[in-house]
Write a protein that holds these residues in place. Structure first.
Motif, PDB file in Angstrom:
ATOM      1  N   SER A  70       2.002  14.398 -49.460  1.00 48.66           N
ATOM      2  CA  SER A  70       1.138  14.833 -48.150  1.00 48.66           C
ATOM      3  C   SER A  70       0.347  13.984 -49.096  1.00 48.66           C
ATOM      4  N   LEU A  71      -0.341  13.697 -50.062  1.00 47.31           N
ATOM      5  CA  LEU A  71      -1.601  12.722 -50.132  1.00 47.31           C
ATOM      6  C   LEU A  71      -1.499  11.460 -49.387  1.00 47.31           C
ATOM      7  N   GLU A  72      -0.222  10.916 -49.494  1.00 47.62           N
ATOM      8  CA  GLU A  72      -0.191   9.891 -49.459  1.00 47.62           C
ATOM      9  C   GLU A  72      -0.033   9.502 -48.486  1.00 47.62           C
ATOM     10  N   GLU A  73      -0.224  10.505 -47.446  1.00 43.36           N
ATOM     11  CA  GLU A  73       0.428  10.016 -45.964  1.00 43.36           C
ATOM     12  C   GLU A  73      -1.444   9.821 -45.291  1.00 43.36           C
ATOM     13  N   LYS A  74      -2.673  10.992 -45.953  1.00 42.72           N
ATOM     14  CA  LYS A  74      -3.399  10.508 -46.217  1.00 42.72           C
ATOM     15  C   LYS A  74      -4.445   9.080 -45.883  1.00 42.72           C
ATOM     16  N   ILE A  75      -3.331   8.708 -47.379  1.00 41.93           N
ATOM     17  CA  ILE A  75      -4.267   7.518 -47.568  1.00 41.93           C
ATOM     18  C   ILE A  75      -3.135   6.209 -46.615  1.00 41.93           C
ATOM     19  N   PRO A  76      -4.779   5.515 -46.049  1.00 36.70           N
ATOM     20  CA  PRO A  76      -4.315   4.181 -45.450  1.00 36.70           C
ATOM     21  C   PRO A  76      -3.217   3.063 -45.409  1.00 36.70           C
ATOM     22  N   LEU A  77      -2.563   3.182 -46.789  1.00 39.84           N
ATOM     23  CA  LEU A  77      -2.366   2.241 -47.505  1.00 39.84           C
ATOM     24  C   LEU A  77      -0.833   2.607 -47.488  1.00 39.84           C
ATOM     25  N   LYS A  78      -0.949   4.328 -47.070  1.00 41.56           N
ATOM     26  CA  LYS A  78       0.817   5.038 -47.452  1.00 41.56           C
ATOM     27  C   LYS A  78       1.183   5.266 -49.620  1.00 41.56           C
ATOM     28  N   ARG A  79       0.466   5.114 -50.408  1.00 38.89           N
ATOM     29  CA  ARG A  79       0.970   4.771 -51.284  1.00 38.89           C
ATOM     30  C   ARG A  79       0.036   5.097 -52.557  1.00 38.89           C
ATOM     31  N   MET A  80       0.024   5.912 -53.476  1.00 44.13           N
ATOM     32  CA  MET A  80      -0.572   5.443 -54.697  1.00 44.13           C
ATOM     33  C   MET A  80      -0.696   4.423 -55.834  1.00 44.13           C
ATOM     34  N   GLY A  81      -1.540   4.468 -56.197  1.00 45.14           N
ATOM     35  CA  GLY A  81      -2.048   3.340 -56.894  1.00 45.14           C
ATOM     36  C   GLY A  81      -1.088   2.936 -58.291  1.00 45.14           C
ATOM     37  N   LEU A  82      -1.386   2.162 -58.714  1.00 50.09           N
ATOM     38  CA  LEU A  82      -0.532   1.672 -59.656  1.00 50.09           C
ATOM     39  C   LEU A  82      -1.998   1.331 -61.056  1.00 50.09           C
ATOM     40  N   PRO A  83      -1.424   1.563 -62.290  1.00 53.53           N
ATOM     41  CA  PRO A  83      -2.280   1.408 -63.561  1.00 53.53           C
ATOM     42  C   PRO A  83      -2.369  -0.235 -63.521  1.00 53.53           C
ATOM     43  N   GLU A  84      -2.272  -1.027 -63.264  1.00 62.74           N
ATOM     44  CA  GLU A  84      -2.131  -2.767 -62.940  1.00 62.74           C
ATOM     45  C   GLU A  84      -2.812  -2.687 -62.352  1.00 62.74           C
ATOM     46  N   GLU A  85      -3.039  -2.252 -60.907  1.00 66.21           N
ATOM     47  CA  GLU A  85      -4.030  -2.394 -60.151  1.00 66.21           C
ATOM     48  C   GLU A  85      -5.452  -2.248 -60.490  1.00 66.21           C
ATOM     49  N   VAL A  86      -5.760  -0.742 -61.223  1.00 66.44           N
ATOM     50  CA  VAL A  86      -6.833  -0.861 -61.251  1.00 66.44           C
ATOM     51  C   VAL A  86      -7.153  -1.658 -63.320  1.00 66.44           C
ATOM     52  N   ALA A  87      -6.078  -1.731 -63.538  1.00 70.26           N
ATOM     53  CA  ALA A  87      -5.997  -2.812 -64.930  1.00 70.26           C
ATOM     54  C   ALA A  87      -6.643  -3.945 -64.439  1.00 70.26           C
ATOM     55  N   ASN A  88      -6.206  -4.551 -62.844  1.00 70.24           N
ATOM     56  CA  ASN A  88      -7.182  -5.644 -62.228  1.00 70.24           C
ATOM     57  C   ASN A  88      -8.232  -5.637 -62.440  1.00 70.24           C
ATOM     58  N   LEU A  89      -8.300  -4.796 -62.244  1.00 72.05           N
ATOM     59  CA  LEU A  89     -10.179  -4.159 -61.381  1.00 72.05           C
ATOM     60  C   LEU A  89     -11.232  -4.408 -62.864  1.00 72.05           C
ATOM     61  N   TYR A  90     -10.462  -3.290 -63.424  1.00 74.51           N
ATOM     62  CA  TYR A  90     -11.361  -3.598 -64.858  1.00 74.51           C
ATOM     63  C   TYR A  90     -11.241  -5.165 -65.727  1.00 74.51           C
ATOM     64  N   PHE A  91     -10.646  -5.796 -65.832  1.00 73.26           N
ATOM     65  CA  PHE A  91     -10.146  -7.425 -66.086  1.00 73.26           C
ATOM     66  C   PHE A  91     -12.053  -8.010 -64.392  1.00 73.26           C
ATOM     67  N   PHE A  92     -11.635  -8.076 -63.297  1.00 74.18           N
ATOM     68  CA  PHE A  92     -12.623  -9.472 -63.517  1.00 74.18           C
ATOM     69  C   PHE A  92     -13.351  -8.435 -63.424  1.00 74.18           C
ATOM     70  N   LEU A  93     -14.462  -7.350 -63.666  1.00 79.29           N
ATOM     71  CA  LEU A  93     -15.325  -6.645 -64.078  1.00 79.29           C
ATOM     72  C   LEU A  93     -15.941  -7.160 -65.386  1.00 79.29           C
TER      73      LEU A  93
END
Length: 248
Positions: free
Chosen positions: A204-227
């Motif tokens: 149900s949650l994924e249907e509300k997300i435009p990209l239709k999926r949950m995020g991955l920890p690695e994607e957040v880690a990439n943002l942490y690294f960038f900052l």
């Protein structure tokens, strides 16, 4: 390697976003100080990432223990002479509707998620001020911006993280130090915390997300690294969402 020789502290490092972040920073050559209350999880981390270019240094640490934090920061300063980055990632949830939330659950979430960020930053900031530079990333949440039913304590803690981040971005540069402070607001990310959510609710949650999926920890880690890295040297005082477009 983009972070060779840099010293970066990551809290909540034993699993989820923290573990993915330890791997990311260690792959890029950082001396990664992996902090968590889960000593067994930290030991697994050390073994799993032993072959990476950077050094992973596990440290058992409770972010509500100010004395232990001060001891850690002093030891790091004595050994390395500098602390380049801090990722305040440690967090807990204890969900309940307002009428049912206990004082103990309120206090626990506020103490870890909000005061823990304050404790860590207050200890590390003097090191960064003395060296004249540094980058701090604080983990907030879309719940801290928009609220969520049954999460009064969590929303308050994560909203407070945003307010502190903006305040510190102003405070820590007053005397010319190049210290950047930013907040990251993840949406629904696949972690051990979300593994407990029923599959029907996940769908149900994924249907509300435009990209239709949950995020991955690695994607957040990439943002942490960038900052934390020198690739974001003109970004400070920002709240950066990473939620697949959920709150467009």
């Amino acid at each position: 390697m983009r972070m060779e020789g840099k010293v970066v502290i990551i809290t909540g490092a034993a699993s989820g976003l923290g573990k993915a972040s330890v791997e990311k920073f260690a792959r890029e050559g950082a001396i990664t100080i992996a902090c968590d209350v889960d000593e067994a999880g930290l030991e697994k981390l050390r073994e799993e990432f032993a072959s990476l270019p950077g050094k992973v240094v596990p440290k058992k640490l409770n972010v509500t223990d100010r004395s232990a934090i001060n001891e850690l920061v002093k030891s790091l300063r004595d050994e390395y002479g500098h602390i380049d980055g801090l990722v305040n990632n440690a967090g807990v949830t204890r969900d309940a509707l307002l009428q049912r939330m206990t004082e103990e659950d309120w206090d626990l979430v506020i103490n870890v998620n909000l005061k823990g960020v304050f404790n860590m930053t207050q200890a590390v900031a003097p090191v960064m001020l003395d060296q004249g530079y540094g980058s701090i990333v604080n983990t907030s949440s879309i719940v801290g911006v928009y609220g969520n039913i049954g999460q009064s304590n969590y929303a308050a803690s994560k909203g407070g993280v945003i307010a502190m981040s903006k305040t510190w971005a102003k405070e820590l540069t007053r005397k010319g130090a190049k210290i950047r402070v930013n907040a990251v607001a993840p949406g629904f990310i696949k972690t051990p915390m979300t593994d407990k959510v029923p599959e029907k609710l996940i769908q149900s949650l994924e249907e509300k997300i435009p990209l239709k999926r949950m995020g991955l920890p690695e994607e957040v880690a990439n943002l942490y690294f960038f900052l934390i890295s020198d690739e974001s040297t003109y970004i400070t005082g920002q709240v950066i969402g990473i939620d697949g477009g959920l709150v467009i």
